[in-house]
Design an enzyme around this catalytic site. Structure first.
Site, PDB file in Angstrom:
ATOM      1  N   LYS A  45      -6.679   0.148  -4.007  1.00  0.00           N
ATOM      2  CA  LYS A  45      -6.342  -0.730  -2.870  1.00  0.00           C
ATOM      3  C   LYS A  45      -6.756  -0.078  -1.561  1.00  0.00           C
ATOM      4  CE  LYS A  45      -3.935  -3.390   0.042  1.00  0.00           C
ATOM      5  NZ  LYS A  45      -4.184  -4.756   0.355  1.00  0.00           N
ATOM      6  N   SER A  75       0.847  -1.188   0.000  1.00  0.00           N
ATOM      7  CA  SER A  75       0.000   0.000   0.000  1.00  0.00           C
ATOM      8  C   SER A  75       0.883   1.238   0.000  1.00  0.00           C
ATOM      9  CB  SER A  75      -0.880   0.025   1.252  1.00  0.00           C
ATOM     10  OG  SER A  75      -1.702  -1.095   1.287  1.00  0.00           O
ATOM     11  N   LYS A 124      -3.672   1.867   8.407  1.00  0.00           N
ATOM     12  CA  LYS A 124      -2.813   2.610   7.481  1.00  0.00           C
ATOM     13  C   LYS A 124      -3.517   2.808   6.142  1.00  0.00           C
ATOM     14  CE  LYS A 124       1.032   1.705   4.471  1.00  0.00           C
ATOM     15  NZ  LYS A 124       1.909   0.655   3.985  1.00  0.00           N
TER      16      LYS A 124
END
Length: 197
Positions: free
Chosen positions: A77, A3, A146
């Site tokens: 994502k 990511s 996150k």
């Protein structure tokens, strides 16, 4: 393939291009189990010719979907994980309320999975990691947070409203503070069980 912040990915790609290098982003979804079987979902971002070159390698790991230009894989994502985390949070709230009311969790899941409340949380996370009490999906709570923050920041950067996403990220942040640093993301349920009413 991890990511990352989509706008930073675009800036990095531009800096690399100036030096004659190419960057494509190809983050994945599917967790440890699908990584082991080569069945990851891979979201790619980049120019078509560049993606053509890396496709043979990526196809060994799973199925690729071209999301768009560089940075698009990272964007989708993060947005996917914001949705996944929000689903898990509200599914857990509903499941705990149903349990407290006296409903059987497996009956609730069967009904939800045959109805409009169905999601990856009702089909996979609750039956496979929460009900058995293993909480071992292989994806950490802090990693989920996150990604959620990346998605919420992206919404702010492109100027779209995101009140539910922001609220979900805030709640996950509280859970991250309360739970062990190694907590699996499915342990959000344990935090909810102890959260003040």
């Amino acid at each position: 393939m991890s990511s990352s912040e989509p706008l930073r990915t675009r800036a990095l790609a531009a800096a690399l291009k100036a030096r004659g290098l190419t960057l494509v982003d190809a983050p994945v979804s599917g967790g440890v189990a699908r990584a082991r079987t080569g069945k990851l979902t891979i979201m790619t971002g980049g120019d078509s010719a560049d993606l053509d070159r890396v496709e043979p390698v990526l196809s060994i790991l799973g199925t690729t979907t071209r999301a768009g230009t560089v940075g698009s894989g990272h964007a989708v994502k993060a947005l996917n994980n914001l949705m996944s985390a929000t689903h898990l949070l509200v599914t857990s709230e509903a499941m705990l309320a149903g349990e407290r009311f006296g409903l059987d969790p497996e009956v609730m899941l069967a009904i939800f999975n045959g109805s409009s409340g169905r999601s990856g949380s009702t089909e996979n996370k609750w039956p496979n990691f929460v009900l058995p009490g293993t909480f071992d999906s292989g994806f950490g709570l802090r990693l989920m947070l996150k990604d959620m923050r990346i998605a919420v920041d992206l919404a702010a950067e492109v100027g779209t409203p995101d009140p539910l996403g922001q609220a979900a990220a805030d709640l996950w942040s509280l859970a991250a503070t309360a739970l062990a640093p190694t907590a699996d993301h499915t342990e959000i349920v344990n935090w909810l069980r102890k959260a003040p009413r």
